[in-house]
Design a protein around this motif. Structure first.
Motif, PDB file in Angstrom:
ATOM      1  N   ALA A 186      29.015   5.936 -69.777  1.00  0.00           N
ATOM      2  CA  ALA A 186      28.925   5.758 -71.231  1.00  0.00           C
ATOM      3  C   ALA A 186      27.503   5.388 -71.658  1.00  0.00           C
ATOM      4  O   ALA A 186      26.946   5.990 -72.594  1.00  0.00           O
ATOM      5  CB  ALA A 186      29.911   4.683 -71.693  1.00  0.00           C
ATOM      6  N   LEU A 187      26.904   4.418 -70.982  1.00  0.00           N
ATOM      7  CA  LEU A 187      25.543   3.995 -71.348  1.00  0.00           C
ATOM      8  C   LEU A 187      24.546   5.128 -71.141  1.00  0.00           C
ATOM      9  O   LEU A 187      23.684   5.369 -72.003  1.00  0.00           O
ATOM     10  CB  LEU A 187      25.133   2.767 -70.540  1.00  0.00           C
ATOM     11  CG  LEU A 187      23.739   2.209 -70.818  1.00  0.00           C
ATOM     12  CD1 LEU A 187      23.586   1.802 -72.285  1.00  0.00           C
ATOM     13  CD2 LEU A 187      23.435   1.042 -69.902  1.00  0.00           C
ATOM     14  N   LEU A 195      22.384   6.801 -74.215  1.00  0.00           N
ATOM     15  CA  LEU A 195      20.916   6.787 -74.208  1.00  0.00           C
ATOM     16  C   LEU A 195      20.334   8.198 -74.168  1.00  0.00           C
ATOM     17  O   LEU A 195      19.276   8.453 -74.755  1.00  0.00           O
ATOM     18  CB  LEU A 195      20.394   5.931 -73.056  1.00  0.00           C
ATOM     19  CG  LEU A 195      20.659   4.431 -73.207  1.00  0.00           C
ATOM     20  CD1 LEU A 195      20.215   3.669 -71.968  1.00  0.00           C
ATOM     21  CD2 LEU A 195      19.991   3.870 -74.456  1.00  0.00           C
ATOM     22  N   MET A 196      21.036   9.112 -73.515  1.00  0.00           N
ATOM     23  CA  MET A 196      20.586  10.510 -73.534  1.00  0.00           C
ATOM     24  C   MET A 196      20.702  11.082 -74.950  1.00  0.00           C
ATOM     25  O   MET A 196      19.809  11.817 -75.392  1.00  0.00           O
ATOM     26  CB  MET A 196      21.411  11.342 -72.544  1.00  0.00           C
ATOM     27  CG  MET A 196      21.054  11.071 -71.091  1.00  0.00           C
ATOM     28  SD  MET A 196      22.139  11.916 -69.908  1.00  0.00           S
ATOM     29  CE  MET A 196      21.832  13.617 -70.316  1.00  0.00           C
ATOM     30  N   LEU A 197      21.775  10.753 -75.658  1.00  0.00           N
ATOM     31  CA  LEU A 197      21.932  11.208 -77.047  1.00  0.00           C
ATOM     32  C   LEU A 197      20.827  10.634 -77.928  1.00  0.00           C
ATOM     33  O   LEU A 197      20.261  11.338 -78.772  1.00  0.00           O
ATOM     34  CB  LEU A 197      23.306  10.815 -77.588  1.00  0.00           C
ATOM     35  CG  LEU A 197      24.498  11.572 -77.021  1.00  0.00           C
ATOM     36  CD1 LEU A 197      25.805  10.928 -77.483  1.00  0.00           C
ATOM     37  CD2 LEU A 197      24.443  13.039 -77.422  1.00  0.00           C
ATOM     38  N   ALA A 198      20.509   9.352 -77.737  1.00  0.00           N
ATOM     39  CA  ALA A 198      19.442   8.728 -78.517  1.00  0.00           C
ATOM     40  C   ALA A 198      18.101   9.387 -78.224  1.00  0.00           C
ATOM     41  O   ALA A 198      17.318   9.665 -79.140  1.00  0.00           O
ATOM     42  CB  ALA A 198      19.380   7.231 -78.221  1.00  0.00           C
ATOM     43  N   SER A 199      17.837   9.650 -76.950  1.00  0.00           N
ATOM     44  CA  SER A 199      16.572  10.299 -76.570  1.00  0.00           C
ATOM     45  C   SER A 199      16.491  11.704 -77.146  1.00  0.00           C
ATOM     46  O   SER A 199      15.446  12.109 -77.670  1.00  0.00           O
ATOM     47  CB  SER A 199      16.437  10.345 -75.045  1.00  0.00           C
ATOM     48  OG  SER A 199      16.317   9.045 -74.527  1.00  0.00           O
ATOM     49  N   ALA A 200      17.580  12.445 -77.064  1.00  0.00           N
ATOM     50  CA  ALA A 200      17.596  13.810 -77.606  1.00  0.00           C
ATOM     51  C   ALA A 200      17.363  13.796 -79.113  1.00  0.00           C
ATOM     52  O   ALA A 200      16.598  14.619 -79.640  1.00  0.00           O
ATOM     53  CB  ALA A 200      18.917  14.494 -77.281  1.00  0.00           C
ATOM     54  N   SER A 201      17.981  12.857 -79.804  1.00  0.00           N
ATOM     55  CA  SER A 201      17.785  12.751 -81.244  1.00  0.00           C
ATOM     56  C   SER A 201      16.339  12.399 -81.578  1.00  0.00           C
ATOM     57  O   SER A 201      15.743  12.960 -82.500  1.00  0.00           O
ATOM     58  CB  SER A 201      18.726  11.683 -81.824  1.00  0.00           C
ATOM     59  OG  SER A 201      18.460  11.480 -83.187  1.00  0.00           O
ATOM     60  N   PHE A 225      32.577  -0.443 -63.994  1.00  0.00           N
ATOM     61  CA  PHE A 225      31.144  -0.214 -63.919  1.00  0.00           C
ATOM     62  C   PHE A 225      30.810   1.281 -63.951  1.00  0.00           C
ATOM     63  O   PHE A 225      29.846   1.688 -64.592  1.00  0.00           O
ATOM     64  CB  PHE A 225      30.556  -0.861 -62.656  1.00  0.00           C
ATOM     65  CG  PHE A 225      29.068  -0.704 -62.561  1.00  0.00           C
ATOM     66  CD1 PHE A 225      28.225  -1.488 -63.334  1.00  0.00           C
ATOM     67  CD2 PHE A 225      28.505   0.228 -61.717  1.00  0.00           C
ATOM     68  CE1 PHE A 225      26.850  -1.344 -63.268  1.00  0.00           C
ATOM     69  CE2 PHE A 225      27.131   0.390 -61.635  1.00  0.00           C
ATOM     70  CZ  PHE A 225      26.303  -0.401 -62.414  1.00  0.00           C
ATOM     71  N   VAL A 226      31.613   2.098 -63.286  1.00  0.00           N
ATOM     72  CA  VAL A 226      31.370   3.540 -63.268  1.00  0.00           C
ATOM     73  C   VAL A 226      31.516   4.118 -64.679  1.00  0.00           C
ATOM     74  O   VAL A 226      30.653   4.871 -65.148  1.00  0.00           O
ATOM     75  CB  VAL A 226      32.316   4.257 -62.279  1.00  0.00           C
ATOM     76  CG1 VAL A 226      32.191   5.759 -62.400  1.00  0.00           C
ATOM     77  CG2 VAL A 226      32.037   3.803 -60.856  1.00  0.00           C
ATOM     78  N   VAL A 274      25.780  -0.755 -79.471  1.00  0.00           N
ATOM     79  CA  VAL A 274      26.083  -2.195 -79.547  1.00  0.00           C
ATOM     80  C   VAL A 274      27.566  -2.435 -79.273  1.00  0.00           C
ATOM     81  O   VAL A 274      27.933  -3.311 -78.479  1.00  0.00           O
ATOM     82  CB  VAL A 274      25.698  -2.785 -80.923  1.00  0.00           C
ATOM     83  CG1 VAL A 274      26.311  -4.162 -81.116  1.00  0.00           C
ATOM     84  CG2 VAL A 274      24.209  -2.879 -81.068  1.00  0.00           C
ATOM     85  N   SER A 275      28.420  -1.653 -79.915  1.00  0.00           N
ATOM     86  CA  SER A 275      29.869  -1.835 -79.746  1.00  0.00           C
ATOM     87  C   SER A 275      30.293  -1.611 -78.294  1.00  0.00           C
ATOM     88  O   SER A 275      31.085  -2.387 -77.748  1.00  0.00           O
ATOM     89  CB  SER A 275      30.634  -0.865 -80.652  1.00  0.00           C
ATOM     90  OG  SER A 275      30.295  -1.097 -81.993  1.00  0.00           O
ATOM     91  N   GLY A 276      29.770  -0.566 -77.685  1.00  0.00           N
ATOM     92  CA  GLY A 276      30.082  -0.298 -76.284  1.00  0.00           C
ATOM     93  C   GLY A 276      29.599  -1.420 -75.374  1.00  0.00           C
ATOM     94  O   GLY A 276      30.299  -1.817 -74.435  1.00  0.00           O
ATOM     95  N   GLY A 277      28.410  -1.942 -75.663  1.00  0.00           N
ATOM     96  CA  GLY A 277      27.877  -3.050 -74.871  1.00  0.00           C
ATOM     97  C   GLY A 277      28.719  -4.307 -75.010  1.00  0.00           C
ATOM     98  O   GLY A 277      28.979  -5.005 -74.019  1.00  0.00           O
TER      99      GLY A 277
END
Length: 171
Positions: free
Chosen positions: A9-10, A14-20, A3-4, A36-39
């Motif tokens: 990773a999540l 999401l920070m990379l997506a927001s920055a982009s 979980f950690v 998706v792959s990570g999920g």
């Protein structure tokens, strides 16, 4: 420990997506594919009850189904829909519904701030009044990409809220 690592990773994805999205007003398809792959990997390896392929695919379907109509009304971009659906793989279908509510609330707050900053108080008040008087104005004309709010930010807020506080979907 899983979980950690998954949380880090999540959050990073999401920070990379927001920055982009903030920088270029787009979320790259490759980044969505990694989300998706990570999920999927997390859902299959996770010890949590109810997780697995079915939960991952149901999360993807629910996430896409909730936000695709918003894309049709041009309220969010296609990358935002794909990002929410991809991130919903991590949390499953039940939490995806609650995350959509949190995302919409975060989007409303951030959108109001965005509008005030871009247009000012008077023009924002006129625009909101017109929106309530004529709901058909939801079909917005095409805008310059940089004039739109980066919706990956509220998506990230919604997904991460339910990731760290999943009990909210049971309220």
């Amino acid at each position: 420990m899983t979980f950690v690592l998954a949380s880090v990773a999540l959050t990073v994805l999401l920070m990379l997506a927001s920055a982009s999205d903030i920088r270029a007003r787009r979320v790259p398809n490759l980044l969505n594919a990694v989300v998706v792959s990570g999920g999927l990997l997390f859902q299959v390896l996770s010890p949590r009850a109810g997780d697995g392929w079915s939960s991952a695919l149901a999360g993807l379907a629910v996430g896409f189904g909730i936000w695709f109509p918003m894309y049709l009304f041009r309220l969010v971009g296609a990358g935002d829909v794909k990002l929410f659906a991809a991130a919903a793989v991590w949390i499953g279908p039940r939490d995806a519904v609650a995350a959509a509510v949190v995302t919409a609330c975060a989007g409303a707050v951030l959108g109001a701030g965005w509008m005030l900053q871009r247009r000012g108080l008077a023009a924002s008040a006129v625009a909101i009044t017109q929106l309530f008087r004529a709901p058909s104005m939801l079909q917005l004309p095409p805008l310059e990409r940089l004039d739109t709010m980066p919706y990956a930010v509220p998506v990230s807020v919604g997904i991460l809220t339910l990731w760290f506080w999943p009990f909210l979907s049971k309220i």
